[in-house]
Write a protein that holds these residues in place. Structure first.
Motif, short mmCIF file in Angstrom:
data_model
loop_
_atom_site.label_atom_id
_atom_site.label_comp_id
_atom_site.label_asym_id
_atom_site.label_seq_id
_atom_site.Cartn_x
_atom_site.Cartn_y
_atom_site.Cartn_z
N GLY A 69 -4.73 5.16 -6.42
CA GLY A 69 -3.38 5.31 -6.95
C GLY A 69 -2.29 5.02 -5.93
N LEU A 70 -1.28 4.30 -6.38
CA LEU A 70 -0.07 4.04 -5.59
C LEU A 70 1.13 4.57 -6.36
CD1 LEU A 70 -0.79 0.32 -4.56
CD2 LEU A 70 -1.19 2.38 -3.19
N HIS A 71 1.99 5.33 -5.70
CA HIS A 71 3.09 6.00 -6.37
C HIS A 71 4.26 5.05 -6.60
CE1 HIS A 71 6.09 9.18 -7.18
NE2 HIS A 71 5.04 9.93 -7.49
N ALA A 72 4.74 5.00 -7.84
CA ALA A 72 5.77 4.03 -8.22
C ALA A 72 7.07 4.24 -7.45
CB ALA A 72 6.04 4.12 -9.72
N LEU A 99 0.36 3.40 -10.06
CA LEU A 99 -0.24 2.08 -10.25
C LEU A 99 -1.55 2.00 -9.46
CD1 LEU A 99 2.89 1.71 -10.76
CD2 LEU A 99 2.57 -0.67 -10.07
N HIS A 100 -2.46 1.14 -9.92
CA HIS A 100 -3.72 0.96 -9.22
C HIS A 100 -3.58 -0.12 -8.14
CE1 HIS A 100 -8.00 0.49 -8.36
NE2 HIS A 100 -8.19 1.62 -9.04
N GLN A 129 -4.14 4.37 -0.15
CA GLN A 129 -3.37 4.79 -1.31
C GLN A 129 -2.35 5.85 -0.97
OE1 GLN A 129 -7.00 6.41 -3.36
NE2 GLN A 129 -5.62 8.14 -3.80
N SER A 130 -1.60 6.26 -2.01
CA SER A 130 -0.60 7.31 -1.87
C SER A 130 -1.26 8.68 -1.85
CB SER A 130 0.41 7.22 -3.02
OG SER A 130 1.11 6.00 -3.00
N TRP A 131 -0.43 9.72 -1.72
CA TRP A 131 -0.93 11.10 -1.74
C TRP A 131 -1.21 11.52 -3.18
CZ3 TRP A 131 3.02 14.10 1.84
CH2 TRP A 131 2.76 13.78 3.16
N TRP A 139 0.85 -1.17 0.00
CA TRP A 139 0.00 0.00 0.00
C TRP A 139 0.89 1.23 0.00
CZ3 TRP A 139 -5.01 0.00 -0.99
CH2 TRP A 139 -5.77 -1.16 -0.73
N GLY A 140 0.29 2.40 -0.14
CA GLY A 140 1.06 3.63 -0.10
C GLY A 140 1.31 4.13 1.30
#
Length: 639
Positions: free
Chosen positions: A342-345, A397-398, A334-336, A323-324
């Motif tokens: 959305g998850l930040h690569a 990424l989702h 998720q990410s910010w 998870w982010g």
């Protein structure tokens, strides 16, 4: 130097009433090692009454219909991609986009010099480049620098004292009233200001010799660390564990307020009850705490670092990645990003990279963590499945299915490092890393890496530089192929444009001034986040490796300065600079952005303490680098 380019640059002085001021422009007798020409401008007030005035020294570059700009740490090309949601200064040619100062869009910009990591402005056109360098201050006060564009002509300028135009950017989406300083000249008063003008080829990567020369100019004032590396490691480990670690569930809280009474009065709101899996908290710093505990034989630190990593690895997203972020209010999510799911690569890739390093170190110590190995493989497999044929890993990424939601920017570079280092787990990871390395090389060559942090959209940042260095050194280490080493060197040069080469002047009444803080060795976070930060310590071992592989001690010297800089302002005891023992701030305000120059953000961040611990642990494993030469050791008061 050939006279022709000097004449074509048409160095001019403007802004002064010629009936009141006498101006003498003197070119130095010899050029500099980097091909520069030293210039002294003498100004005398011949009037009979005092007058407020400012002068500008300008140089011209022709054949620059589509110029590329560089002000180290502050401005990179267009600086802000048109689609970036974060508002900060952007260059746009008048022929392409109307000026809109309210949205920080202009074909001309002027800035105060302390916003620049090295006070020099570069421009490149189709056939040549030009650079104009100054000191942060002169006898007229704070210096300014900037550029303008008109048709096929680029102009560079320096202001004495500083002006900002068309507006001032101070960190928010709304422009501030533009700075417009002047000096009050008394009758008969005389001043001299100095600058250096450099002729460059059209190659955008012709800036390193200039920056090396300017760095050497300020060599007599290195950082003054308060503690040695071993002491800094002890303090950082204590601070990370004491102020950021929470056992149930095992997390490293992102912030801890200096002022604990205030924090209690606002029901703990100064302490952010959240943990990213990497970047501003999470696995990299849990690994640092674990490594420190192993080295020191401290079971409490080992248990804490292990527990945090266990917690992250036990809670993968449905896609198979981390998870982010975890929050006390909502658990894992998720990410910010405003993009749903959305998850930040970069965050995922960095977590995976340091998880693999932690697992490898633990196996070397005879300790197995099957869940860590499984989580490493799971994340890397998702990255490889989503990689585009051209090598792009995507930036977002989702969480549900791992599909790529955005292909923009170079945040995916962190996957390259993680995959290259993990080729011992699966030989198939290395070809994916190679494809990624080739794809992202274009960002390095174009001098515009961007998109690594979650909070500034697609801005160029120092963190993009760290990611690139780690990625290309990992590829070189895995393959021995020299072109990866060349890319690592190119990326390091770009990253070092963010690193301050000089010590900003702080007023004595400010906190940073009172403690004698030296900014040489600190990095500007980004043109969007104009403050100094310590994140460069995350690639300390790679920078040492690069220095050894290239035989270029410059990279080692700048890395030593980086570590020395942030051994200032690690709290040595409760009450030190109004913090508690082991705390370290995220932000040092070296210019007018977010807060006043000379202030310190009064929050300890898990990553700020964590990267210092990472850097110190890495340094202690490389004693031959001589991190604590006697002439640079400082103990006792900051002054």
């Amino acid at each position: 130097m050939a006279a022709s380019w000097w004449d074509e640059a048409r160095l001019t002085v403007s802004g002064l009433d010629p009936t009141l001021f006498e101006v003498e422009l003197c070119r130095g007798a010899a050029g500099t090692e980097a091909g520069g020409v030293r210039v002294t401008v003498g100004i005398t007030h011949r009037g009979v009454v005092p007058v407020e005035a400012r002068l500008r020294v300008s140089a011209t570059l022709a054949d620059a219909d589509d110029p590329y700009w560089l002000i180290p740490g502050l401005f990179y090309g267009e600086n802000r991609p048109a689609g970036n949601e974060r508002l900060y200064p952007r260059f746009a040619r008048a022929a392409d986009e109307p000026a809109d100062p309210g949205r920080f869009v202009s074909p001309a910009w002027s800035f105060r010099a302390d916003r620049a990591a090295t006070p020099v402005v570069f421009a490149w056109g189709a056939s040549a480049g030009l650079a104009l360098a100054v000191d942060e201050r002169s006898t007229l006060g704070l210096t300014g620098l900037g550029f303008s564009h008109d048709g096929d002509t680029a102009r560079l300028h320096a202001d004495f004292p500083a002006v900002e135009a068309p507006v001032s950017y101070v960190g928010g989406p709304q422009p501030a009233v533009a700075l417009a300083e002047t000096h009050r000249w008394q009758p008969g008063e005389r001043h001299e200001v100095e600058l250096c003008l450099y002729q460059l080829p059209a190659d955008r990567h012709s800036y390193p010799p200039v920056l090396r020369e300017r760095h050497a100019r300020y060599a007599a004032e290195p950082p003054r660390p308060w503690v040695d590396v071993a002491q800094a490691a002890e303090l950082a480990a204590y601070g990370l564990h004491r102020w950021h670690f929470r056992p149930e569930p095992a997390v490293l809280l992102e912030t801890a307020a200096f002022d604990r009474e205030f924090n209690d009065n606002v029901r703990g709101q100064g302490d952010r009850e959240a943990m990213h899996v990497a970047w501003i908290s999470g696995i990299p710093y849990a690994y640092a705490l674990l490594a420190h505990g192993r080295r020191r034989g401290d079971g409490e630190y080992v248990a804490a670092g292990t527990a945090v990593i266990d917690h992250v690895c036990a809670n993968l997203a449905p896609a198979g990645t981390f998870w982010g972020q975890w929050t006390a209010a909502h658990g894992w999510g998720q990410s910010w990003t405003p993009v749903d799911g959305g998850l930040h690569a970069r965050t995922l890739g960095e977590a995976t990279l340091f998880l693999h390093r932690a697992d490898r170190a633990e196996r070397a110590a005879g300790v197995e963590h099957p869940d860590w190995l499984a989580a490493t493989r799971s994340n890397l497999d998702v990255a490889v499945r989503g990689q585009r044929a051209d090598g792009n890993f995507g930036g977002l990424l989702h969480a549900e299915d791992g599909r790529v939601l955005s292909w923009l920017g170079s945040a995916g570079l962190t996957w390259v490092a993680a995959l290259a280092e993990a080729h011992d787990l699966d030989p198939g990871y290395l070809p994916a890393a190679r494809r990624g390395g080739e794809y992202y090389a274009r960002f390095v060559r174009e001098e515009f890496l961007h998109g690594a942090p979650e909070d500034v959209d697609l801005a160029p940042t120092s963190e993009d530089g760290y990611a690139a260095i780690m990625a290309y050194l990992a590829l070189w280490r895995a393959t021995g192929e020299e072109h990866w080493l060349a890319l690592a060197r190119h990326a390091a040069d770009w990253m070092l444009t963010f690193r301050y080469s000089y010590n900003v002047h702080f007023a004595e009444h400010t906190l940073l001034g009172a403690y004698g803080f030296r900014s040489r060795g600190a990095d500007q976070a980004s043109p969007s986040n104009q403050h100094l930060h310590a994140y460069g310590l995350i690639c300390l071992p790679e920078m040492v490796e690069l220095a050894a592989a290239t035989g270029d001690r410059y990279y080692l010297d700048r890395t030593r300065e980086n570590l020395a800089c942030f051994r200032q302002f690690i709290a040595r005891a409760d009450g030190d600079f109004n913090a508690y023992r082991g705390m370290a701030s995220e932000r040092y305000y070296q210019t007018a952005c977010f807060q006043a120059k000379g202030m310190l953000l009064t929050l300890s961040h898990a990553w700020s303490v964590g990267v210092l611990l990472l850097g110190c642990e890495a340094a202690l494993s490389i004693p031959q680098a001589d991190w604590d030469p006697p002439s640079r050791r400082r103990r006792g008061p900051g002054r």
